[in-house]
Design a protein around this motif. Structure first.
Motif, PDB file in Angstrom:
ATOM      1  N   ASN A 266      -1.647   5.861  -4.294  1.00 42.45           N
ATOM      2  CA  ASN A 266      -0.211   6.127  -4.439  1.00 42.45           C
ATOM      3  C   ASN A 266       0.089   7.621  -4.485  1.00 42.45           C
ATOM      4  OD1 ASN A 266       1.767   3.670  -5.014  1.00 42.45           O
ATOM      5  ND2 ASN A 266      -0.265   3.103  -5.769  1.00 42.45           N
ATOM      6  N   PRO A 270       2.424   8.352  -1.010  1.00 47.26           N
ATOM      7  CA  PRO A 270       3.597   7.885  -1.767  1.00 47.26           C
ATOM      8  C   PRO A 270       4.631   7.161  -0.909  1.00 47.26           C
ATOM      9  CG  PRO A 270       3.742  10.248  -1.383  1.00 47.26           C
ATOM     10  CD  PRO A 270       2.377   9.831  -0.926  1.00 47.26           C
ATOM     11  N   ALA A 289      -0.356  -4.529  -4.200  1.00 48.34           N
ATOM     12  CA  ALA A 289       0.404  -4.066  -5.367  1.00 48.34           C
ATOM     13  C   ALA A 289       0.575  -5.186  -6.386  1.00 48.34           C
ATOM     14  CB  ALA A 289       1.763  -3.527  -4.924  1.00 48.34           C
ATOM     15  N   GLN A 297       7.096  -2.266  -7.008  1.00 48.74           N
ATOM     16  CA  GLN A 297       6.830  -1.648  -5.703  1.00 48.74           C
ATOM     17  C   GLN A 297       6.556  -2.712  -4.639  1.00 48.74           C
ATOM     18  OE1 GLN A 297       5.587   2.583  -5.169  1.00 48.74           O
ATOM     19  NE2 GLN A 297       3.894   1.857  -6.441  1.00 48.74           N
TER      20      GLN A 297
END
Length: 343
Positions: A266, A270, A289, A297
């Motif tokens: 991450n 990003p 995730a 997310q």
């Protein structure tokens, strides 16, 4: 924890979008009883390209809908009908009269590994032993094709004729053999221990050869004596491959290493949620995730994918991406209490 005020609407939208993509996946399947193409799952609706690696994920997603179990079985049957003598499978293209042409697969280890995981998942979901017992010889042939690709260090080559060992492929090969061993164990088959040991050997190879303890990352591949360098600013394969060991159970997502790798991914990538055309969406990262408990997310990934790929009809939307959209939605729905506060 604060839950969103529109939680019921979010849950409803997830269920609706998941159902829509299951319908889309169903439209990718060739249903033609009596024809050799029956059960094949194409990359897109109304065209004949079949990449079994992608189709394996599509069939796995169909298992999320109980009424689609017969469709998943038809695909499993298609795959086993078309394996080569050594247990591998080629890519297929069906023309207008459904006559097939073949092409070399992108890999052999990952195709076989993901198929074995699919077969094991179908065995569990259907709660019946009949299909597995009937097809056990074919399943073992596929499993042995993975074993035949293993080198002395435990890692698998991508293809018998392409001697590169990829982290991603080895994670999928490991999971496939481990899942198949569990299937055999449930049937009381004495070869369960053998395939379990082979899966363990792959996991050991990944740990010894591809894990870089000093750097705190995995090498994406190994060729000969050389391991590929790693630049986490490079999305594929350097950064993306780091989540695969946790994704396929070689390490626990909640372990110190699993959490550190996800955090590092991450930090360096990003914008993974906001990937847009012409790139592939990489919905598998949303599923990943979820495994890390990062549901907010994962939901944002699903929302962005729907807006930028599904609603726009992007050409980069194909069966494997739709599959992980379904699987991610399913995870979000199953865990709605944890992030939406809805039981």
């Amino acid at each position: 924890m604060e839950y969103p005020s529109n939680a019921p609407q979010i849950l409803y939208a997830l269920k609706a979008n998941m159902a829509a993509q299951i319908r889309w996946l169903k439209s990718c399947q060739i249903l033609c009883p009596g024809n050799g193409a029956d059960g094949a799952i194409t990359r897109y609706p109304d065209q004949g390209w079949v990449t079994p690696y992608f189709s394996n994920f599509a069939a796995l997603a169909l298992l999320e809908e109980p009424s689609c179990l017969p469709l998943a079985e038809r695909y499993l049957d298609w795959y086993l009908r078309n394996i080569e003598k050594n247990g591998t499978i080629l890519d297929y293209h069906y023309g207008q009269n459904l006559s097939p042409k073949t092409a070399r697969p992108d890999s052999e280890d990952a195709y076989a590994g993901t198929f074995l995981s699919l077969a094991a998942a179908y065995h569990k979901k259907s709660a019946q032993t009949g299909w597995a017992e009937k097809n056990i010889s074919g399943l073992k042939k596929v499993a042995r094709s993975v074993v035949n690709l293993m080198d002395r260090d435990g890692l698998t080559f991508a293809l018998a004729g392409y001697r590169v060992k990829y982290l991603m492929d080895n994670c999928e090969a490991y999971r496939g053999l481990a899942d198949f061993a569990e299937l055999l164990e449930s049937l009381g088959d004495e070869e369960a221990a053998y395939f379990k040991a082979r899966a363990k050997a792959i996991a050991g190879g990944v740990e010894r050869v591809l894990w870089n303890r000093r750097g705190g990352y995995y090498h994406p591949s190994k060729y000969g004596w050389s391991r590929a360098a790693v630049d986490m600013r490079k999305f594929y394969p350097d950064a993306a491959c780091q989540v695969f060991p946790a994704l396929y159970g070689l390490i626990e997502p909640g372990s110190e290493r699993g959490m550190q790798l996800y955090k590092k991914f991450n930090e360096y990538q990003p914008d993974w949620i906001a990937i847009k055309p012409p790139d592939y969406p990489w919905v598998i990262l949303g599923y990943c995730a979820c495994l890390h408990g990062d549901y907010s997310q994962a939901y944002e990934k699903i929302r962005m994918v729907r807006e930028t790929y599904i609603d726009t009809g992007s050409g980069n939307w194909f069966c494997a991406e739709a599959a992980f959209f379904v699987l991610t939605c399913a995870r979000l729905i199953q865990n709605s209490e944890h992030w939406l506060g809805i039981k």
